[in-house]
Write a protein that holds these residues in place. Structure first.
Motif, PDB file in Angstrom:
ATOM      1  N   THR A  10       0.833  -1.204   0.000  1.00  0.00           N
ATOM      2  CA  THR A  10       0.000   0.000   0.000  1.00  0.00           C
ATOM      3  C   THR A  10       0.861   1.245   0.000  1.00  0.00           C
ATOM      4  N   VAL A  11       0.682   2.083  -1.006  1.00  0.00           N
ATOM      5  CA  VAL A  11       1.391   3.357  -1.095  1.00  0.00           C
ATOM      6  C   VAL A  11       0.367   4.473  -0.957  1.00  0.00           C
ATOM      7  N   ALA A  12       0.612   5.370  -0.024  1.00  0.00           N
ATOM      8  CA  ALA A  12      -0.298   6.490   0.213  1.00  0.00           C
ATOM      9  C   ALA A  12       0.401   7.804  -0.112  1.00  0.00           C
ATOM     10  N   LEU A  13      -0.239   8.612  -0.951  1.00  0.00           N
ATOM     11  CA  LEU A  13       0.266   9.949  -1.253  1.00  0.00           C
ATOM     12  C   LEU A  13      -0.372  10.919  -0.272  1.00  0.00           C
ATOM     13  N   ALA A  14       0.455  11.608   0.496  1.00  0.00           N
ATOM     14  CA  ALA A  14      -0.045  12.570   1.480  1.00  0.00           C
ATOM     15  C   ALA A  14      -0.167  13.936   0.822  1.00  0.00           C
ATOM     16  N   VAL A  15      -1.389  14.427   0.658  1.00  0.00           N
ATOM     17  CA  VAL A  15      -1.586  15.683  -0.069  1.00  0.00           C
ATOM     18  C   VAL A  15      -2.420  16.674   0.739  1.00  0.00           C
ATOM     19  N   THR A  16      -2.058  17.930   0.641  1.00  0.00           N
ATOM     20  CA  THR A  16      -2.837  19.040   1.180  1.00  0.00           C
ATOM     21  C   THR A  16      -2.660  20.206   0.224  1.00  0.00           C
ATOM     22  N   ASP A  17      -3.390  21.270   0.451  1.00  0.00           N
ATOM     23  CA  ASP A  17      -3.182  22.476  -0.347  1.00  0.00           C
ATOM     24  C   ASP A  17      -1.715  22.889  -0.251  1.00  0.00           C
ATOM     25  N   GLY A  18      -1.149  23.292  -1.378  1.00  0.00           N
ATOM     26  CA  GLY A  18       0.228  23.767  -1.360  1.00  0.00           C
ATOM     27  C   GLY A  18       1.247  22.755  -1.817  1.00  0.00           C
ATOM     28  N   MET A  19       0.800  21.594  -2.297  1.00  0.00           N
ATOM     29  CA  MET A  19       1.730  20.616  -2.823  1.00  0.00           C
ATOM     30  C   MET A  19       2.107  20.966  -4.266  1.00  0.00           C
ATOM     31  N   LEU A  20       3.254  20.453  -4.706  1.00  0.00           N
ATOM     32  CA  LEU A  20       3.688  20.648  -6.084  1.00  0.00           C
ATOM     33  C   LEU A  20       3.114  19.538  -6.959  1.00  0.00           C
ATOM     34  N   HIS A  21       2.454  19.918  -8.068  1.00  0.00           N
ATOM     35  CA  HIS A  21       1.746  18.921  -8.861  1.00  0.00           C
ATOM     36  C   HIS A  21       2.691  18.000  -9.628  1.00  0.00           C
ATOM     37  N   PHE A  22       3.882  18.459  -9.979  1.00  0.00           N
ATOM     38  CA  PHE A  22       4.792  17.613 -10.761  1.00  0.00           C
ATOM     39  C   PHE A  22       5.200  16.380  -9.967  1.00  0.00           C
ATOM     40  N   GLU A  23       5.684  16.588  -8.744  1.00  0.00           N
ATOM     41  CA  GLU A  23       6.120  15.467  -7.923  1.00  0.00           C
ATOM     42  C   GLU A  23       4.954  14.544  -7.583  1.00  0.00           C
ATOM     43  N   LEU A  24       3.799  15.127  -7.322  1.00  0.00           N
ATOM     44  CA  LEU A  24       2.616  14.321  -7.032  1.00  0.00           C
ATOM     45  C   LEU A  24       2.254  13.447  -8.229  1.00  0.00           C
ATOM     46  N   SER A  25       2.289  14.035  -9.416  1.00  0.00           N
ATOM     47  CA  SER A  25       1.904  13.306 -10.629  1.00  0.00           C
ATOM     48  C   SER A  25       2.873  12.181 -10.953  1.00  0.00           C
ATOM     49  N   LEU A  26       4.168  12.429 -10.808  1.00  0.00           N
ATOM     50  CA  LEU A  26       5.124  11.380 -11.165  1.00  0.00           C
ATOM     51  C   LEU A  26       5.046  10.207 -10.195  1.00  0.00           C
TER      52      LEU A  26
END
Length: 328
Positions: A10-26
């Protein structure tokens, strides 16, 4: 008790307002779906955040709240856009709780500021984008900030430099979990280099040969195709049509290391791949990687990787069905 690598699904991406979309997307691309032709259990990817999250100019619907990080095996913290602003308390607390519950936690780019705020980097070596390493070191003096590497693996806590280095770290995680054969398949699908060592320089001035006519643009693949041969620095210089000293300057500028060290690194990587994907004996692998003898391979491999070849093979062996037959 920390989870073991084979259980990490299980891999969880921790996201909130203010994250960078490039790193999140990759990260989503790497862990979201298995490459074609790879028959191994893939990751169960979830996006954890508070309601709808604004990531740059995009809106993202989270699968779960931040409490979904707690039972994840691996937590990925993407880049934090404004490093002058403290990350949200709820994000910091959720990341800390996940690590305390046994999760492997990795930050991409400036996501290291979140890990530092959670105390996960205290007393540990870490990195982030070169433009923010000084700020990270000043704000969190208990962190040993290394500005000159692509990523740092502390076992249960990992950090990466910016942008492309975030991809390097994600592929490194896949390689740890599934071996180089699978990680290389992911890299081919995404059309990116399959593996760059974490200790490699961040290449602020000149990350890669910028032109097709750059002296190293043709030389590097030429050398990689001939790792079974006893190549020397003089051989590389002769092929490139320049002096050994001039070649060394080019290598340092592009790869961050010397020609001899680069050659040794490529030989070790080839040995790792053969150990993972074939039944070849160490003597055959030594010959195939230009090391000459099993004794030489074992010495360099142990010094570079930290374990003997046989131990590495048992630990990182690819899944059944992915193993190529041994050489005749």
């Amino acid at each position: 008790m920390p989870r073991t690598v084979p259980d990490m699904t299980t891999v969880a991406l921790a996201v909130t307002d203010g994250m960078l979309h490039f790193e999140l997307s990759l990260a989503y691309e790497v862990f979201g779906s298995a490459p074609v032709g790879v028959d191994v259990p893939w990751y169960d990817l979830r996006v954890c955040g508070v309601d709808a999250v604004r990531v740059g100019r995009f809106r993202l619907e989270a699968d779960q709240g931040l409490d979904g990080l707690r039972d994840a095996d691996t937590v990925i913290v993407p880049g934090w856009a404004d490093t002058d602003v403290e990350p949200p308390v709820e994000l910091v607390g959720a990341v800390r709780a996940a690590h305390e519950a046994g999760a492997r936690v990795a930050s991409l780019c400036t996501g290291a500021f979140v890990l530092a705020a959670a105390g996960l980097l205290d007393g540990r070596r870490a990195t982030t984008h070169w433009a923010h390493t000084e700020a990270l070191a000043d704000r969190y003096p208990r962190v040993e900030v290394d500005p000159d590497v692509l990523y740092v693996d502390n076992g249960s806590v990992l950090t990466s430099a910016g942008k492309a280095a975030a991809m390097d770290l994600c592929l490194h995680l896949v390689r740890l979990d599934h071996g180089s054969f699978v990680a290389n398949a992911v890299a081919r699908r995404l059309v990116v280099p399959p593996h760059r060592a974490g200790g490699q320089a961040q290449f602020v001035a000149a990350p890669v040969p910028s032109r097709d006519d750059h002296p190293l643009a043709a030389l590097l693949p030429w050398a990689i195709e001939r790792l079974d041969q006893p190549l020397t620095v003089e051989d590389l210089a002769r092929r490139a049509g320049m002096s050994s000293r001039h070649l060394g300057r080019h290598f340092r500028a592009v790869t961050g290391t010397t020609p001899l060290q680069w050659l040794l690194t490529q030989r070790i990587r080839r040995a790792q791949e053969l150990l993972e994907t074939t039944d070849d004996v160490v003597d055959a692998i030594a010959a195939a990687t230009g090391m000459g003898t099993a004794t030489t391979l074992r010495r360099h491999f142990n010094r570079t990787v930290g374990v003997p070849p046989d131990t590495y093979r048992r630990t990182f062996r690819s899944a059944p069905g992915l193993t190529r037959p041994a050489a005749e």
